[in-house]
Design a protein around this motif. Structure first.
Motif, PDB file in Angstrom:
ATOM      1  N   LEU A   1     -12.982   3.449  -3.981  1.00 23.16           N
ATOM      2  CA  LEU A   1     -13.622   4.717  -3.896  1.00 23.16           C
ATOM      3  C   LEU A   1     -12.689   5.940  -2.979  1.00 23.16           C
ATOM      4  O   LEU A   1     -12.676   7.071  -3.464  1.00 23.16           O
ATOM      5  N   MET A   2     -11.986   5.045  -2.049  1.00 30.13           N
ATOM      6  CA  MET A   2     -11.041   6.170  -1.318  1.00 30.13           C
ATOM      7  C   MET A   2      -9.973   6.605  -2.353  1.00 30.13           C
ATOM      8  O   MET A   2      -9.769   7.931  -2.078  1.00 30.13           O
TER       9      MET A   2
ATOM     10  N   SER B   1     -17.545   3.272  11.958  1.00 33.24           N
ATOM     11  CA  SER B   1     -17.063   2.604  10.566  1.00 33.24           C
ATOM     12  C   SER B   1     -17.598   3.728   9.265  1.00 33.24           C
ATOM     13  O   SER B   1     -18.652   3.905   9.222  1.00 33.24           O
ATOM     14  N   ALA B   2     -16.547   3.943   8.446  1.00 35.38           N
ATOM     15  CA  ALA B   2     -16.946   4.816   7.239  1.00 35.38           C
ATOM     16  C   ALA B   2     -17.067   3.783   6.025  1.00 35.38           C
ATOM     17  O   ALA B   2     -17.306   4.006   4.947  1.00 35.38           O
TER      18      ALA B   2
ATOM     19  N   SER C   1      -2.559   0.768  -5.014  1.00 38.68           N
ATOM     20  CA  SER C   1      -2.724   1.019  -3.624  1.00 38.68           C
ATOM     21  C   SER C   1      -3.691   0.134  -2.882  1.00 38.68           C
ATOM     22  O   SER C   1      -3.495  -0.369  -1.632  1.00 38.68           O
ATOM     23  N   ALA C   2      -4.981  -0.268  -3.481  1.00 44.60           N
ATOM     24  CA  ALA C   2      -5.926  -0.885  -2.712  1.00 44.60           C
ATOM     25  C   ALA C   2      -5.465  -2.297  -2.677  1.00 44.60           C
ATOM     26  O   ALA C   2      -5.653  -2.978  -1.581  1.00 44.60           O
ATOM     27  N   ALA C   3      -4.762  -3.035  -3.688  1.00 44.99           N
ATOM     28  CA  ALA C   3      -4.388  -4.305  -3.726  1.00 44.99           C
ATOM     29  C   ALA C   3      -3.289  -4.331  -2.537  1.00 44.99           C
ATOM     30  O   ALA C   3      -3.384  -5.503  -1.847  1.00 44.99           O
ATOM     31  N   GLU C   4      -2.289  -3.408  -2.534  1.00 45.72           N
ATOM     32  CA  GLU C   4      -1.326  -3.711  -1.407  1.00 45.72           C
ATOM     33  C   GLU C   4      -1.834  -3.545   0.137  1.00 45.72           C
ATOM     34  O   GLU C   4      -1.622  -4.415   0.961  1.00 45.72           O
ATOM     35  N   LEU C   5      -2.940  -2.800   0.369  1.00 42.20           N
ATOM     36  CA  LEU C   5      -3.424  -2.562   1.612  1.00 42.20           C
ATOM     37  C   LEU C   5      -4.315  -3.713   1.759  1.00 42.20           C
ATOM     38  O   LEU C   5      -4.392  -4.345   3.039  1.00 42.20           O
ATOM     39  N   LEU C   6      -5.024  -4.234   0.936  1.00 41.11           N
ATOM     40  CA  LEU C   6      -5.976  -5.290   1.202  1.00 41.11           C
ATOM     41  C   LEU C   6      -5.230  -6.659   1.381  1.00 41.11           C
ATOM     42  O   LEU C   6      -5.492  -7.405   2.613  1.00 41.11           O
TER      43      LEU C   6
ATOM     44  N   ALA D   1      -7.464   0.436   6.596  1.00 42.63           N
ATOM     45  CA  ALA D   1      -6.861   0.327   5.397  1.00 42.63           C
ATOM     46  C   ALA D   1      -7.352   1.727   4.489  1.00 42.63           C
ATOM     47  O   ALA D   1      -6.425   2.058   3.813  1.00 42.63           O
ATOM     48  N   MET D   2      -8.817   1.870   4.471  1.00 36.90           N
ATOM     49  CA  MET D   2      -9.202   2.922   3.773  1.00 36.90           C
ATOM     50  C   MET D   2      -8.406   4.185   4.347  1.00 36.90           C
ATOM     51  O   MET D   2      -8.314   5.046   3.330  1.00 36.90           O
ATOM     52  N   THR D   3      -8.444   4.534   5.552  1.00 35.81           N
ATOM     53  CA  THR D   3      -7.543   5.632   6.089  1.00 35.81           C
ATOM     54  C   THR D   3      -6.335   5.736   5.300  1.00 35.81           C
ATOM     55  O   THR D   3      -5.488   6.861   5.402  1.00 35.81           O
ATOM     56  N   LEU D   4      -5.423   4.657   5.235  1.00 36.36           N
ATOM     57  CA  LEU D   4      -4.326   4.524   4.794  1.00 36.36           C
ATOM     58  C   LEU D   4      -3.863   4.876   3.062  1.00 36.36           C
ATOM     59  O   LEU D   4      -3.100   4.894   2.689  1.00 36.36           O
TER      60      LEU D   4
END
Length: 329
Positions: A112-113, A98-99, A127-132, A159-162
């Motif tokens: 951070l990503m 895991s990263a 983007s963070a809110a949508e992916l979370l 999720a970070m990868t996306l």
């Protein structure tokens, strides 16, 4: 194969990833010995192989993390030698380990990503809110990632990868160490990604995972591709497939055994076992024969080798028939 219906039929000419003559050695150890790969857009391609076979090395080369000794590579329409930066902008990579930074929250990991992808603050937060939300991590977003379960960490990792909306994703053993429920949840996420048109290059140590997810599978052994095709094509390479006919009427069973002398008999179970590669044509032939002979079996089941049989035969030195041309690139 059980679960490839989620991905739409790809354009035969649209390749997300191609590699020709890929070679990599570490000292005297040849890891990749001139392999060829082709992954159509919007599909799941799985690379299988024993530990140390070179799966992770292949992923690292294709994702620009290390260089090959030789070979041509195109990813997302870009030539690796000419424009590696364009490839990096088009892909996402989730490695074996895991990263996720456990010292900060899940949301902070996502932001951070977003910074690393040079997104604006507002775009990064959106983007963070949508992916979370997509990965069911909203309730844990403000908590340190060190408090997450293994499955949650892997979801956060993906999720970070996306972030940045990559159209090609490399998943290197993404479900290793997860419990069965978390693994199935991850499978569903992967299927949803592909249904949105994303291409997934998957390495896994779980043969069931490749069988469930992959449109095509390549088995890597001793630095070379031992076989490639759909799960069903690969299973047909291994002898041992058969059709089993079961009868409840002893007279019908005796008629069938008399007419079909090459079948293996089980007199106690009133069943016959006929060698078969499991193809539709062969199954139709058996059914036509039964109709012509006026014999009606009470139960007909098709048994084919599974991917475990394929894997051990291809990587364990067993003799495997030559692949049919349709299963070879």
């Amino acid at each position: 194969m059980t679960a490839t219906g989620t991905s739409s039929a790809p354009n035969a000419t649209a390749q997300a990833i191609t590699a020709t003559g890929l070679r990599k050695s570490y000292g005297d150890k040849v890891v990749l010995d001139g392999i060829d790969l082709a992954v159509p857009e919007g599909t799941i391609f799985s690379l299988l192989g024993p530990n140390g076979a070179g799966k992770t090395t292949a992923v690292k080369i294709l994702s620009t993390l290390i260089s090959a000794d030789a070979g041509g590579i195109r990813v997302g329409g870009h030539d690796l030698a000419a424009d590696p930066q364009a490839i990096r902008a088009a892909i996402g990579v989730t490695g074996q380990f895991s990263a996720v930074d456990g010292l900060i929250t899940g949301e902070e990991n996502m932001l951070l990503m977003a910074d690393l992808h040079h997104l604006s603050k507002s775009e990064g937060r959106r983007s963070a809110a949508e992916l979370l939300e997509r990965f069911d991590l909203v309730d844990a977003a403000k908590k340190p990632a060190s408090t997450y379960s293994g499955g949650m960490k892997r979801r956060l990792d993906l999720a970070m990868t996306l972030v940045g909306n990559p159209r090609i994703i490399f998943l290197d053993e993404p479900t290793t160490g997860l419990d069965p429920r978390s693994r199935h949840n991850m499978w569903q996420i992967i299927r949803e990604l592909v249904s949105d048109g994303v291409t997934v290059f998957l390495t896994t140590q779980y043969l069931e995972e490749a069988d469930e997810l992959a449109d095509r599978i390549a088995v890597l052994n001793d630095g070379r591709i031992a076989a490639e095709g759909s799960a069903e094509e690969l299973k047909r390479l291994i002898p041992g497939g058969h059709v089993r006919l079961r009868f409840t009427d002893p007279a019908a069973y005796q008629s069938a055994t008399s007419a079909l002398r090459e079948a293996a008999r089980d007199d106690e179970a009133l069943s016959l076992q006929i060698p078969s590669d499991g193809t539709q044509r062969e199954l139709r032939s058996i059914l036509d024969w039964l109709d012509t002979a006026g014999i009606e079996a009470d139960e007909l089941t098709v048994h084919t080798p599974d991917l475990n049989d394929v894997f051990f035969a291809l990587t364990g030195g067993a003799n495997v028939p030559n692949q049919p041309k349709k299963a070879v690139r």
